[in-house]
Write an enzyme that holds these catalytic residues in place. Structure first.
Site, PDB file in Angstrom:
ATOM      1  NE  ARG A  45      -3.977  -0.509   2.183  1.00  0.00           N
ATOM      2  CZ  ARG A  45      -4.949  -0.688   3.080  1.00  0.00           C
ATOM      3  NH1 ARG A  45      -5.198   0.243   3.979  1.00  0.00           N
ATOM      4  NH2 ARG A  45      -5.672  -1.790   3.084  1.00  0.00           N
ATOM      5  CB  SER A 147      -8.984  -0.229   2.595  1.00  0.00           C
ATOM      6  OG  SER A 147     -10.046  -0.387   3.499  1.00  0.00           O
ATOM      7  CG  ASP A 305     -13.994   0.594   4.122  1.00  0.00           C
ATOM      8  OD1 ASP A 305     -14.825  -0.242   3.735  1.00  0.00           O
ATOM      9  OD2 ASP A 305     -12.816   0.279   4.407  1.00  0.00           O
ATOM     10  CG  ASP A 307     -11.982  -1.873   0.744  1.00  0.00           C
ATOM     11  OD1 ASP A 307     -12.357  -1.126   1.676  1.00  0.00           O
ATOM     12  OD2 ASP A 307     -11.187  -2.825   0.942  1.00  0.00           O
ATOM     13  CG  ASP A 309     -12.456  -3.825   4.040  1.00  0.00           C
ATOM     14  OD1 ASP A 309     -12.748  -2.621   4.172  1.00  0.00           O
ATOM     15  OD2 ASP A 309     -11.274  -4.235   4.107  1.00  0.00           O
ATOM     16  NE  ARG A 310     -12.070   0.237   7.842  1.00  0.00           N
ATOM     17  CZ  ARG A 310     -11.385   1.002   8.692  1.00  0.00           C
ATOM     18  NH1 ARG A 310     -10.648   0.440   9.619  1.00  0.00           N
ATOM     19  NH2 ARG A 310     -11.433   2.296   8.617  1.00  0.00           N
ATOM     20  CD  GLU A 407      -9.176  -5.351  11.562  1.00  0.00           C
ATOM     21  OE1 GLU A 407      -8.088  -5.808  11.951  1.00  0.00           O
ATOM     22  OE2 GLU A 407      -9.347  -4.900  10.424  1.00  0.00           O
ATOM     23  CE  LYS A 421     -10.642  -4.646   7.355  1.00  0.00           C
ATOM     24  NZ  LYS A 421      -9.427  -5.407   7.091  1.00  0.00           N
TER      25      LYS A 421
END
Length: 594
Positions: A45, A147, A305, A307, A309-310, A407, A421
């Site tokens: 990243r 992300s 978010d 992408d 995943d959260r 998390e 996630k």
């Protein structure tokens, strides 16, 4: 430099280097060209643009060549299993590095070696890639995403055949393979049109999407109740991939689709309506969602978010204003909900022996409190969902099942559909939980209070300071390890005695008879945890994906203990932790501003 630069065939990134040379910006050139990105918590990243420590066409081609070589060495059947490749909606005009283009170049590298590529034809949530890896039996997966990072960044996230993010030793070996062959193999590697022509390329998107949505119904326990639910939901996808997928997930659960935030539902690589595309920042970045919810009289706001995943969740408070749940609070609710429904279906107490919940070690200990009382298993992992994903895989091999994992940075996994996630499935599950509680005249926040009454109040604080200078970070942690003379850690924090210290970077843990940490040693990042005499647990750690030192504190009260005064005590310890150990002013650290 010049020999290496000849490898880059992208005129836009070549022009960036030429202009830095012309302007005599040697420090900037040195920073971009004299070091390479290393595989961190989430693969690679970095900012997009020219240079070997940036994400661009050349570094993505090089990374894919290294990955391809390693997979050929590791899997005898790699040429039949192939890889899955997905991408988000990021892009940068000046370097021409859109996630879509980088995904197509990654595919071209694999295809040039006759490896089958399952390239998802349009942007997808990150969890779709590991889900597809498992579903299709692929050897690995690549997701091009950064992300929730700033718009300048992009990333290259690698998943292993078990669907979990790559862990050691694979990451080190892939990096070695990348460095062994930095020259692109052939002109085909630069040909993004190859994916249109090559018969080894398939597009499994509609198959994967329908399998995912079908399987998602295994997390839906009260469809009839959902159909009658009067609650209204608002959803923001933060200019990313989430809109379409969350709408489908809601409909799958019997709900009408949530009301989208119109300004944020379509992809926009500039994230033009948010200061930073990270819903974890809370109310300050949820402004448009909360305004829309007020207008529409919606009781619950969700944001995924970029992408997807959260997941962030806010609920209209009884009086006025909004309660934005922290990741730890939402996990308390989701952990309770998943076990509540699991127990309905498995009344025999003996069944709980093979049930697990997982959390990273910097997350709330609330699941541990559940497990003590309810009799299921709880385990902690190192920070990062790759540890949870790999542990899930190990547990499944011995016939155990993980029904919830999280998390604290708003990353949740309900059930075990995908070892990552997942904001899409979590959004639908939260909606159903809210609908169920509403039918009992309870809000999410009231139920959170009920959970704390039963299992003990767990009050936590999580924040960070920004530090863009690695030597300063090194100096801070070296000072902590030699605080009271060489090799001795601090004895107090805010005047309260420290009873245990665990340093995962060095493998030291004063609470263990042999003084060795039970969690695996992780030398590539800094992490020290202090247990205080008053019951507060405090951790300092570096982020694997951003220039931050994060800090976490939690007060865990016993069931039935009163919550008065806990907040003030925790605040005092948190201030002391930052001021005494990080010394923000002396070290020029930027405190989080929200």
């Amino acid at each position: 430099w010049s020999g290496s630069l000849m490898l880059d065939l992208n005129p836009q990134t070549r022009a960036q280097v030429d202009s830095l040379v012309a302007a005599g910006r040697h420090d900037e050139l040195r920073s971009r060209l004299c070091s390479r990105m290393s595989f961190g918590t989430a693969g690679l990243r970095a900012p997009m643009g020219a240079g070997f420590n940036r994400i661009n066409d050349l570094t993505v081609i090089q990374s894919t060549q290294g990955l391809c070589s390693y997979l050929f060495r590791y899997f005898t059947d790699f040429s039949s299993r192939g890889v899955v490749i997905g991408f988000d909606t990021r892009g940068q005009e000046e370097s021409g590095c859109s996630s879509e283009r980088l995904a197509k170049l990654s595919a071209a590298v694999m295809l040039s070696r006759d490896v089958p590529v399952h390239l998802l034809s349009t942007f997808v949530p990150t969890p779709y890639v590991p889900y597809a890896v498992k579903k299709l039996g692929a050897a690995a997966g690549v997701m091009i995403t950064a992300s929730h990072n700033p718009k300048e960044d992009n990333g290259y996230k690698v998943y292993w055949c078990n669907g979990a993010q790559i862990a050691s030793p694979h990451d080190k070996e892939i990096l070695r393979c990348i460095e062994e062959q930095l020259e692109p193999w052939s002109a085909s590697c630069w040909d993004e049109e190859l994916v249109q022509r090559c018969s080894l390329r398939t597009d499994p998107l509609s198959h994967i999407n329908s399998c995912y949505m079908d399987e998602l119904t295994s997390l839906c326990f009260h469809r009839e109740l959902n159909r009658r639910c009067p609650l209204k939901f608002v959803h923001s996808s933060f200019h990313g991939v989430g809109h379409v997928f969350v709408q489908q997930a809601f409909q799958n659960f019997g709900f009408p689709p949530p009301i989208p935030v119109p300004e944020q539902k379509d992809p926009d690589p500039n994230f033009s309506t948010v200061r930073c595309p990270n819903p974890e920042e809370g109310e300050s970045v949820l402004e448009l969602s909360l305004l829309l919810a007020q207008r529409e009289d919606a009781g619950i706001v969700m944001a995924t978010d970029p992408d997807a995943d959260r997941l962030a969740v806010a609920e209209k408070s009884e009086g006025c204003g909004w309660k934005v749940f922290s990741g730890n609070e939402l996990a308390a609710l989701l952990g309770w909900w998943m076990f509540f429904n699991w127990k309905e279906a498995h009344p025999d107490p003996a069944d709980t022996r093979s049930v697990y919940m997982l959390a990273t070690t910097v997350s709330s200990k609330i699941l541990q409190a559940f497990a003590r009382i309810e009799g299921f298993n709880f385990e902690e992992t190192l920070p990062g969902f790759k540890w949870i994903g790999n542990r899930m895989h190990e547990l499944a091999k011995t016939g155990n099942s993980v029904i919830f994992a999280f998390e604290e940075s708003i990353g949740f996994l309900c059930g075990s559909m995908v070892p990552e996630k997942d904001g899409v499935s979590s959004a639908a599950v939260v909606a159903e939980m809210a609908a169920y509680l509403h039918s009992k005249n309870l809000s999410l926040n009231q139920q959170l209070h009920n959970i704390y009454q039963t299992y003990g109040f767990h009050i936590s604080k999580t924040s960070y300071v920004v530090c863009k200078d690695p030597p300063t970070i090194q100096r801070i942690f070296t000072r902590i390890r030699n605080f009271d003379g060489e090799g001795s850690y601090p004895k107090t924090c805010g005047g309260i005695r420290i009873v245990h210290v665990r340093d995962v970077t060095t493998g030291y843990d004063s609470s263990q008879p042999d003084l060795r940490s039970v969690l695996p040693v992780s030398r590539s990042s800094q992490m020290i945890t202090f247990t205080l005499q008053n019951g507060v647990v405090a951790t300092l750690r570096t982020s694997g994906t951003e220039p931050k030192i994060k800090y976490y504190t939690e007060f865990c009260a016993a069931p039935g203990e009163r919550s008065e005064g806990l907040e003030a005590e925790l605040q005092k310890v948190t201030f002391a932790l930052v001021d005494e150990f990080l010394e923000p002013e002396r070290n020029n650290l930027i405190r989080r501003s929200v």
